[in-house]
Every structure is written in C-alpha cells, then in structure tokens.
Design an enzyme around this catalytic site. Structure first.
Site, PDB file in Angstrom:
ATOM      1  N   ASP A 196       0.845  -1.194   0.000  1.00  8.79           N
ATOM      2  CA  ASP A 196       0.000   0.000   0.000  1.00  8.79           C
ATOM      3  C   ASP A 196       0.879   1.243   0.000  1.00  8.79           C
ATOM      4  OD1 ASP A 196      -2.741   1.248   0.486  1.00  8.79           O
ATOM      5  OD2 ASP A 196      -1.545   2.131   2.096  1.00  8.79           O
TER       6      ASP A 196
ATOM      7  N   LYS B 203      -2.685   5.753  -4.317  1.00  4.30           N
ATOM      8  CA  LYS B 203      -3.815   6.676  -4.083  1.00  4.30           C
ATOM      9  C   LYS B 203      -3.605   8.005  -4.800  1.00  4.30           C
ATOM     10  CE  LYS B 203      -4.062   4.521   0.413  1.00  4.30           C
ATOM     11  NZ  LYS B 203      -2.689   4.382   0.870  1.00  4.30           N
TER      12      LYS B 203
ATOM     13  N   HIS C 260      -7.810   9.365  -2.256  1.00  2.00           N
ATOM     14  CA  HIS C 260      -7.264   9.293  -0.889  1.00  2.00           C
ATOM     15  C   HIS C 260      -8.239   9.799   0.183  1.00  2.00           C
ATOM     16  CE1 HIS C 260      -3.053   9.062   1.115  1.00  2.00           C
ATOM     17  NE2 HIS C 260      -3.988   8.740   1.975  1.00  2.00           N
TER      18      HIS C 260
END
Ligand code: A2P
Length: 319
Positions: free
Chosen positions: A50, A85, A118
């Site tokens: 991530d 993101k 995000h």
C-alpha cells in the site's frame, strides 16, 4: 515463507491479499528505509503493498520490486498487488489521468492493481499537505470518478476505489458510478470497529481494507490507545500472542483485508503469524464490548468556509 490468504473483490473478479504491507513512514521522505523494508517484506511473503502519492514511498517501493525480481524473490510483477492513491490536489477531472501515470512512473510499473481517491475532498491544484484550510474545496465527485473509471478502462489500474468515505458518501458515489468502487480503505481496529460502514459495504459488495489496524501509533495521526488497551493485553497474555497479533487476527476474522506498517524485521514477521490460530467466541465477545473511538478524525480537512464545517460533516455522523 508465509502464504497470505486472498479474498475476491466481488465487483471486479480480481482477488486481494488479506494482509498487506503499509509504506507510510514519517517523515515522508524515508526512501532508503522504505526500499529495505519492502524488499524484506517481499522475501517474507507480503504480496500486497500500500502506497500513495502523499507518502513519497512509490519510488523506493518500485526499486524494491525491481530488486526482488532481480534476486528471484518473485518471478513476475503479477505476483504482487499494488495499491496507490490519488492525492487530493489532483482530485480534479483533468488531473487524474496525469496523476495515475505519475504514480505508475514512480513505481516503475505499467499498471496498479487498485487506485483509490485518498480523501473525500479536493485541494486546490498543486497544494501539498498539511494544507491551508482555504485550499480545501469540495470535490466534483461525478467528474473525478469518471476520470477514475477512465484510468481503469485505459488499463492503468485493475480496480478503482476510495479511502476515508462514510456510508453516505459511498451512497452518493454509487448513485453516479458506472464502475462501482471495489474497495473503501478506512481506519479499522478493535477500538474503531466500523460496524455501520461494514454492514453498508457488505450489502453493496464493496470490500473494506483496514488501515492503521494497530491504531497507527508513531504516525502523524495515530495513537497508542489500541496497543495499550487492557482488554487486548489480557487476551494476548492468555493466548501467548502479542497485542498486535490479537488486533490483526481480529481484523482478519472480520473478513476484511488490512495493511499494517512495520519496518522492523521481527515485527514484520510477527505480523504474518496470524493464520494458524483463532480467537474464541468469548474473546471475540470481549473485543466487541470495547468502547469505540475513531482515532484518525482528520481535523485538517475541517474548516469554517470549506466543504466540511465539522468532523460530523466530514464523517456524516460516523464518529
Ligand atoms: P515499527 O515500524 O517500528 O514496527 P499501523 O499499521 O496501525 O499504522 O501501525 C503502525 C505502527 O505500529 C508503526 O509505528 C509500527 O512501528 C508499529 N508496529 C507495527 N507492527 C507492530 C507490532 N507487531 N508490535 C508493535 N508495534 C508494531
């Protein structure tokens, strides 16, 4: 090497590894430590990574992936699941496609597995974080989401989703989306269990990824309330596990995926040792009773003249 279970992303036909590796390290320019930790993580068996434009961890993560391929830790990039993101100063229709191209370029990859908005707000273009409150502007969700859909259609990402969205904001998104969000990545751990949001997402077949599953202590937003919780400590000591393992196992047993950040080799290993034991009904019941509190309220997005006048507005009462 650990084998990490995966779950289907119901709306896309793809799968997501249920335990992922977080790369947000403070300060956000810790490139060497990100690269070293990510390379070790691949060796240990982490497959979901991530990252975000905000974290500045894309480039070192990409370097770690290239190194892992060279060293033979993985045979192909397809073995990995990469989430990144959209930074919210790029959450404007015409800036989304250039932004994802930059995310991919930073990572040295042709595509992402998952691309998330995000936060549910936009910043004036070019604005960094922390931002001035006058730079926070309402997001034109319809046009931004259309650009996210284009990212998927053009092959820059396999799936699209959001992060930090309440049920109400998801409802609005679902009413305009041609491609529904596959994932909502949100704070979730035993002291912020997200029961309402999880029920909503279950009904709509939106997969949840838990961020800060340990409460994010040591981060900009986090707290030690989770790892210091007495109920969790008691369960950990009676089971011979660490509090972190109890948290991660609890999140995993809820059927959601999680991304946990540790750059410490021992803790990285420990955080994967949660698959061959389980919490019993009494332990689950005790965790269920823990008083609830959102840790990451994100007050930085709240301002008198901005789109969110209060934290209640931002979270639509999910507090
Ligand atoms: P470190 O990188 O020094 O291990 P979260 O994933 O909830 O955002 O939490 C991240 C924080 O929790 C980091 O500060 C990380 O520090 C710490 N952490 C990660 N794994 C463990 C663990 N098993 N035990 C204790 N602290 C942990």
């Amino acid at each position: 090497m650990a084998t990490i279970p995966e779950a289907p992303l119901a709306l896309t036909g793809k799968t997501i590894p249920l335990v992922g590796f977080g790369t947000a390290e403070f300060p956000f320019n810790s490139t060497e430590s990100v690269k070293e930790a990510a390379l070790h993580a691949i060796q240990l068996g982490y497959r979901h990574f991530d990252t975000a434009a905000l974290y500045q961890s894309e480039q070192p993560l990409g370097e770690a992936i290239a190194e892992a391929l060279k060293l033979g830790f993985i045979k192909s990039r397809h073995e990995l699941f990469l989430t990144s993101k959209l930074w919210i100063s790029d959450a404007h229709h015409e800036l989304v496609l250039p932004a994802i191209k930059k995310n991919c370029r930073n990572l040295g990859l042709e595509y992402l597995d998952l691309y998330l908005i995000h936060f549910p707000a936009s910043l004036k273009p070019g604005t960094a974080f922390p931002c001035k409150t006058e730079d926070i502007v309402p997001m034109d969700l319809e046009s931004v989401w259309k650009a996210m859909e284009d990212c998927q259609k053009l092959g820059f990402t396999k799936s699209i989703g959001v992060s930090n969205f309440s049920s109400k904001k998801l409802e609005k998104l679902l009413s305009i989306a041609k491609i529904p969000p596959a994932v909502n990545q949100v704070e979730m751990h035993p002291i912020w269990q997200q029961k309402k949001l999880r029920q909503f997402c279950d009904e709509k077949r939106i997969h949840i990824t838990a961020y800060s599953p340990l409460g994010g202590h040591g981060t900009l937003w986090g707290s030690n309330q989770v790892l210091e919780n007495e109920v969790l400590k008691e369960i950990a000591s009676s089971k011979g596990k660490t509090v972190a393992q109890i948290c991660l196992r609890w999140v995993y047993e809820q059927g959601v995926s999680l991304v946990v950040k540790s750059f410490n080799k021992e803790r990285m290993r420990q955080n994967l040792e949660i698959f061959d034991w389980k919490l019993c009904p009494e332990e689950l019941h005790k965790i269920e009773q823990i008083p609830q509190q959102r840790v990451n309220v994100i007050e930085a997005l709240v301002s008198e003249n901005g789109p969110f006048k209060s934290v209640e507005d931002l979270w639509d009462g999910e507090l």
